[in-house]
Design an enzyme around this catalytic site. Structure first.
Site, PDB file in Angstrom:
ATOM      1  N   GLU A 106      74.346  25.723  31.933  1.00 35.01           N
ATOM      2  CA  GLU A 106      74.819  24.542  31.017  1.00 35.01           C
ATOM      3  C   GLU A 106      73.410  24.202  30.587  1.00 35.01           C
ATOM      4  OE1 GLU A 106      78.302  21.641  30.421  1.00 35.01           O
ATOM      5  OE2 GLU A 106      76.147  20.346  32.030  1.00 35.01           O
ATOM      6  N   HIS A 114      82.352  41.189  52.075  1.00 30.48           N
ATOM      7  CA  HIS A 114      83.471  42.275  52.241  1.00 30.48           C
ATOM      8  C   HIS A 114      83.830  42.042  50.692  1.00 30.48           C
ATOM      9  CE1 HIS A 114      83.004  42.709  56.717  1.00 30.48           C
ATOM     10  NE2 HIS A 114      83.051  41.320  56.402  1.00 30.48           N
ATOM     11  N   LYS A 135      86.324  20.757  23.020  1.00 33.60           N
ATOM     12  CA  LYS A 135      86.873  19.739  23.241  1.00 33.60           C
ATOM     13  C   LYS A 135      87.443  19.467  22.044  1.00 33.60           C
ATOM     14  CE  LYS A 135      83.919  18.344  26.877  1.00 33.60           C
ATOM     15  NZ  LYS A 135      82.488  16.943  27.578  1.00 33.60           N
TER      16      LYS A 135
END
Length: 556
Positions: free
Chosen positions: A360, A391, A519
């Site tokens: 960001e 893993h 937004k």
């Protein structure tokens, strides 16, 4: 490029051109050859500072590369920019703000910025008073019962940092008059909150609404839901909201309008970026977990790195080295993905925290002067607790086609501190810690040296699909132990690494305009999904089609 460079005196050629020349010259150089050529390579390419050891010897660098990286930093006026950061200059150029997260960890007796220090410590003292009251069982809900659960409602910097630190320092949880549990809620869809509310009693639950702007829809929608939950159980009385909510924001008037009592309002400032805010009252959940002394140790560790960053030459300056190694890998070796691999389960959320801090901040394509960037900026940052990652995706690191740089992080000591809870299992747990450390060292060794790390007898008849090319660069950060002070140091190292890289790329790391427009578009679509509006004509065909399915107008 290298041939043309040779025609000019070295000092007249830009560091970037010289670094490109060094890439061409050493294109086939392997890390194992660097170690063979320098017997004392670890001593030459590692730094010890306070409770930290930073080993960067397993990078594909030489002294010549380092010299040119330092020269690049000088041409970008890095020292000047560091001075600007640690002043009250408006280094956040697009929002015309300073970026003074460093001020949040200034000691109370710091004399250089007396008014600033006083402001910060006034709010911290107010937070500490609430912490003491809750810990002592003196803070009561609307029915007079003692608070036993605290839920932090926030998103982004108001969630990732506090949650990461609270989990990382679980061994340092303080004893309280009654058991106290701290929870975190961030997702806007309500699923996280719904699961949690089933486990809580309204009478003994306190909510922190943590929002710098006090306007973030994710946070306020969750806050409104818990308000309804409380009022349904306890009644619609002013004392319910006043007793069961604490607000942390820059907007006192919005908190008051929402109903939060003035004594329960903790303030921060617009010069604190959300992803840099855990040192402020946004860190309230941290202080509730590890106590006031623990929180102050966290601040002290970060401040120690602030001093190191300002007062240490580039050659021994850990954040500068971290940043320049990233520049070398990303911009010259074309390694555009970076894995963060802590070998301690308590650092479970550290990679997620760094994703926001780095991507960001430096995920930008426009320079401070408004021109397009000249170099690639932030790489993809990802990661997982090392033993689990082994893993999951280490196969790709060892034998895939992607070049990846890595940070290995591990504490030297564990299960021998005063805060260790499980004394009866100490010996077995110490063995497990050593198991994690041995895996940490083994993986970084294999990534660097490849087949060279294998036994020669084993290698002799080894099929190609079992072989390792190596030459994947990595740093190793060792902490004396994972405690509030060392974690404060670790976080601040990465904060300043991000700033140094922003200077090299000439971008502003303190804004996030890319987040804002999505937004706004969501605000335009919400009335359509709620049935208050039905005009889809301005939308693209894909969005129109998806909305029709969501509204049940066509089959999915």
């Amino acid at each position: 490029m290298s041939k043309s460079i040779e025609k000019f005196p070295k000092e007249l050629v830009s560091p970037i051109a010289q670094l490109h020349s060094l890439v061409e010259k050493n294109s086939k150089l392997h890390i194992k050859e660097l170690f063979a050529a320098e017997q004392d390579r670890f001593q030459n390419y590692s730094v010890k500072f306070d409770q930290l050891v930073f080993d960067y010897s397993k990078h594909r660098i030489t002294k010549s590369v380092l010299e040119q990286l330092f020269a690049l930093a000088k041409t970008k006026q890095l020292t000047h920019w560091i001075e600007r950061l640690f002043s009250q200059d408006k280094v956040n150029c697009t929002e015309q703000r300073a970026a003074m997260h460093w001020a949040l960890r200034l000691p109370s007796e710091y004399s250089k910025f007396p008014e600033l220090t006083k402001q910060v410590h006034n709010q911290l003292q107010r937070m500490y008073a609430l912490v003491e009251k809750i810990h002592a069982g003196q803070y009561r809900g609307a029915t007079g019962e003692v608070i036993q659960d605290v839920v932090n409602i926030g998103v982004g910097g108001s969630d990732l940092g506090p949650q990461m630190v609270t989990h990382a320092l679980c061994d340092f949880k303080v004893k309280t008059a009654k058991p106290l549990n701290v929870h975190f809620v961030s997702t806007m869809d309500g699923s996280q909150l719904s699961d949690l509310l089933h486990q809580l009693r309204p009478e003994t639950t306190l909510f922190i609404i943590s929002s710098k702007s006090f306007g973030t829809i994710d946070t306020l929608s969750n806050a409104q839901t818990v308000r309804q939950w409380l009022e349904k159980a306890l009644g619609k009385h002013d004392r319910v909201v006043k007793s069961h909510f604490i607000g942390v924001s820059t907007k006192a008037e919005k908190m008051t309008e929402w109903g939060i009592a003035p004594d329960n309002q903790l303030l921060l400032w617009d010069w604190v970026g959300g992803r840099y805010s855990l040192w402020s009252c946004i860190g309230f959940p941290i202080a509730l977990t590890i106590g006031i002394d623990g929180f102050q140790q966290l601040l002290a560790g970060a401040h120690a790195v602030d001093e190191h960053f300002q007062n240490t030459g580039f050659e021994q300056n850990i954040p500068v080295l971290m940043a320049l190694l990233g520049i070398w890998n990303n911009n010259f070796l074309n390694i555009q993905t970076h894995a963060v691999l802590p070998y301690d389960g308590r650092l479970k959320y550290f990679a997620a925290y760094l994703q926001q801090l780095e991507m960001e901040s430096n995920g930008k394509s426009v320079q401070r002067d408004g021109q397009k960037v000249e170099l690639d900026t932030c790489p993809i940052v990802w990661g997982e607790v090392g033993p689990n990652a082994q893993h999951a995706f280490y196969q790709l690191l060892h034998q895939g086609t992607q070049a990846v740089s890595c940070d290995f992080i591990a504490p030297i000591q564990r299960y021998n501190a005063d805060h260790f809870t499980y004394v009866e299992n100490a010996e077995a747990l110490i063995e497990q810690h050593h198991l994690a450390l041995s895996n940490c060292l083994a993986q970084s060794r294999l990534l660097a040296f490849g087949n060279e790390a294998l036994d020669s007898a084993e290698l002799k008849n080894l099929p190609i699909y079992k072989q390792y090319e190596g030459n994947q660069p990595s740093s190793t950060l060792l902490l004396k132990e994972l405690n509030p002070y060392s974690l404060g140091m670790l976080i601040a190292l990465y904060e300043h690494k991000v700033f140094v890289q922003s200077v090299i790329w000439n971008i502003n790391p303190f804004d996030q305009w890319g987040v804002e427009k999505g937004k706004q578009i969501a605000d335009q679509l919400l009335p359509i999904l709620n049935g208050a509006q039905n005009d889809l004509s301005t939308l693209d065909a894909s969005t129109r089609g998806l909305i029709k399915i969501l509204l049940g107008k066509v089959d999915g």
